[in-house]
Design a protein around this motif. Structure first.
Motif, PDB file in Angstrom:
ATOM      1  N   PHE A  46       0.832  -1.208   0.000  1.00 47.36           N
ATOM      2  CA  PHE A  46       0.000   0.000   0.000  1.00 47.36           C
ATOM      3  C   PHE A  46       0.867   1.258   0.000  1.00 47.36           C
ATOM      4  N   GLN A  47       1.979   1.194   0.707  1.00 50.56           N
ATOM      5  CA  GLN A  47       2.875   2.343   0.792  1.00 50.56           C
ATOM      6  C   GLN A  47       3.465   2.674  -0.579  1.00 50.56           C
ATOM      7  N   SER A  48       3.844   1.657  -1.333  1.00 44.56           N
ATOM      8  CA  SER A  48       4.498   1.894  -2.617  1.00 44.56           C
ATOM      9  C   SER A  48       3.523   2.038  -3.783  1.00 44.56           C
ATOM     10  N   LYS A  49       2.365   1.364  -3.703  1.00 39.59           N
ATOM     11  CA  LYS A  49       1.434   1.339  -4.839  1.00 39.59           C
ATOM     12  C   LYS A  49       0.153   2.135  -4.603  1.00 39.59           C
ATOM     13  N   GLY A  50      -0.148   2.452  -3.342  1.00 38.46           N
ATOM     14  CA  GLY A  50      -1.423   3.092  -3.050  1.00 38.46           C
ATOM     15  C   GLY A  50      -2.543   2.066  -3.016  1.00 38.46           C
ATOM     16  N   MET A  51      -3.704   2.504  -2.578  1.00 42.83           N
ATOM     17  CA  MET A  51      -4.849   1.599  -2.469  1.00 42.83           C
ATOM     18  C   MET A  51      -5.260   1.060  -3.843  1.00 42.83           C
ATOM     19  N   ASN A  52      -5.364   1.942  -4.837  1.00 44.21           N
ATOM     20  CA  ASN A  52      -5.843   1.522  -6.153  1.00 44.21           C
ATOM     21  C   ASN A  52      -4.825   0.666  -6.893  1.00 44.21           C
ATOM     22  N   GLY A  53      -3.540   0.928  -6.684  1.00 51.42           N
ATOM     23  CA  GLY A  53      -2.505   0.191  -7.402  1.00 51.42           C
ATOM     24  C   GLY A  53      -2.137  -1.137  -6.768  1.00 51.42           C
ATOM     25  N   ALA A  54      -2.506  -1.325  -5.517  1.00 55.98           N
ATOM     26  CA  ALA A  54      -2.159  -2.561  -4.798  1.00 55.98           C
ATOM     27  C   ALA A  54      -2.962  -3.744  -5.348  1.00 55.98           C
ATOM     28  N   ARG A  55      -2.318  -4.907  -5.405  1.00 53.12           N
ATOM     29  CA  ARG A  55      -2.974  -6.129  -5.863  1.00 53.12           C
ATOM     30  C   ARG A  55      -2.862  -7.198  -4.776  1.00 53.12           C
TER      31      ARG A  55
END
Length: 204
Positions: free
Chosen positions: A21-30
């Motif tokens: 979440f820290q590196s990708k954000g909520m939307n980018g996280a898988r």
């Protein structure tokens, strides 16, 4: 036979999710990436957390429940407003340096789901500023600090502490800082911010 959730596995999941979440954000996280980082399969991850939203909330709550009681204690102890500002600033910056994802988590989630913070307010230990407001009014009446509303003072404290973390890339670009320099700036802000606010409201 019903499976029993293992605390160590759950901690692995939360740590992995925090990093993603820290590196990708909520939307980018898988979820698959989180499962891989946690060293488990995706089915196991879904057993612990049925959705990315629930996992996000779990990570957020875990971090927030570490910070909120500290801030609430400072706001409601018997120290002066000056000491509260010093302690609040020092504790907040120390905590966020260790959990740098938290401010952006809050901003992202409030933009995406404005009602989210209402659920957080229901948790025990959520910061309460009623005593702080009463103290500010009393110190204004006694002439210890200049006339200012407690709400405005609290917003000033929050804004000056939160912004450098939310805008970290911007701050680093403006100041030509690398990570080491940035961390040194944040360490210095523990006193810089407190002194700036205190000097702005002190009568003498």
């Amino acid at each position: 036979m019903k499976k029993i959730k293992d605390k160590n596995t759950e901690e692995q999941i939360l740590n992995a999710a925090k990093n993603v979440f820290q590196s990708k954000g909520m939307n980018g996280a898988r979820m698959q990436e989180i499962a891989d980082k946690a060293g488990i399969n995706k089915a196991m991850l879904h057993y612990y957390y049925r959705s990315k939203q629930l996992l996000f909330e779990a990570v957020f709550k875990h971090a927030f429940t570490l910070l909120a009681p500290q801030l609430n204690t400072i706001l409601n102890d018997d120290s002066s407003i000056e000491e509260k500002i010093k302690n609040f600033t020092s504790n907040y910056i120390t905590f966020i340096v260790k959990h740098p994802y938290l401010p952006n988590f809050i901003i992202q989630e409030l933009n995406r789901n404005p009602d989210f913070i209402l659920k957080m307010k229901e948790n025990q230990g959520f910061p309460n500023i009623e005593k702080f407001k009463k103290q500010v009014n009393e110190e204004v009446q006694k002439g210890i600090i200049k006339p200012i509303s407690a709400e405005q003072l609290f917003i000033n404290i929050m804004a000056l502490n939160i912004f450098p973390f939310v805008a970290k890339p911007l701050i680093m670009a403006f100041t030509n800082s690398n990570n080491k320099n940035y961390n040194q700036l944040m360490e210095a802000r523990k006193t810089e911010v407190a002194n700036f606010i205190i000097n702005s409201i002190k009568t003498t």
